[in-house]
Design an enzyme around this catalytic site. Structure first.
Site, PDB file in Angstrom:
ATOM      1  N   VAL A  78       0.859  -1.180   0.000  1.00  0.00           N
ATOM      2  CA  VAL A  78       0.000   0.000   0.000  1.00  0.00           C
ATOM      3  C   VAL A  78       0.897   1.232   0.000  1.00  0.00           C
ATOM      4  O   VAL A  78       1.777   1.358   0.862  1.00  0.00           O
ATOM      5  CB  VAL A  78      -0.914   0.010   1.246  1.00  0.00           C
ATOM      6  CG1 VAL A  78      -1.794   1.239   1.265  1.00  0.00           C
ATOM      7  CG2 VAL A  78      -1.748  -1.267   1.306  1.00  0.00           C
ATOM      8  N   CYS A  79       0.687   2.136  -0.940  1.00  0.00           N
ATOM      9  CA  CYS A  79       1.483   3.357  -0.996  1.00  0.00           C
ATOM     10  C   CYS A  79       1.264   4.162   0.285  1.00  0.00           C
ATOM     11  O   CYS A  79       0.141   4.577   0.585  1.00  0.00           O
ATOM     12  CB  CYS A  79       1.100   4.189  -2.213  1.00  0.00           C
ATOM     13  SG  CYS A  79       1.972   5.761  -2.301  1.00  0.00           S
ATOM     14  N   VAL A  80       2.329   4.371   1.035  1.00  0.00           N
ATOM     15  CA  VAL A  80       2.223   5.026   2.338  1.00  0.00           C
ATOM     16  C   VAL A  80       1.733   6.465   2.200  1.00  0.00           C
ATOM     17  O   VAL A  80       0.891   6.912   2.988  1.00  0.00           O
ATOM     18  CB  VAL A  80       3.552   4.936   3.125  1.00  0.00           C
ATOM     19  CG1 VAL A  80       4.681   5.672   2.426  1.00  0.00           C
ATOM     20  CG2 VAL A  80       3.379   5.440   4.544  1.00  0.00           C
TER      21      VAL A  80
END
Length: 129
Positions: A78-80
């Protein structure tokens, strides 16, 4: 046998993107291909929200992704940055940013765009939904 990475940019509910991606992932695995990673970006990070609660007669897409990751050892990245903008954090980020709590679904991993770049270079196919 090909190795794949999926890029999911659609939310868990409201569009068909994420559910189509999950069905595609299941079909890949059923055909013997290797699904190495799913990268959730932009609105796609909402697929990792632990607080999502669909109606009883609806498929629980968040837990569907979690099960896929657990059963087939698929990395659910998941893209932070996108996650934090949309109110999704793991316990480390919640503590660091003094947030009320964490809500990243177990099985998902906060990561940077470097992980996606590595997937583009490493795997045979990257498919976006």
């Amino acid at each position: 046998m090909l190795s794949y990475c999926l890029l999911v940019t659609g939310p868990a509910y409201g569009t068909q993107q994420a559910s189509s991606a999950l069905q595609f992932a299941q079909a890949l695995l059923a055909e013997g291909h290797k699904l190495e990673s799913v990268f959730f970006y932009r609105e796609g990070v909402l697929n990792a929200n632990q607080l999502t609660s669909p109606a009883n007669d609806e498929f629980d897409l968040v837990r569907g992704w979690q099960q896929l990751g657990d059963v087939h050892q698929v990395a659910l990245n998941v893209c932070v940055a996108a996650a934090l903008r949309r109110g999704i954090a793991d316990s480390q980020q919640a503590t660091q940013l003094n947030l009320v709590g964490a809500n990243l679904q177990p099985g998902f991993i906060l990561s940077g765009l470097g992980e996606l770049a590595q997937s583009v270079l490493t795997y045979d196919r990257v498919i976006q939904f």
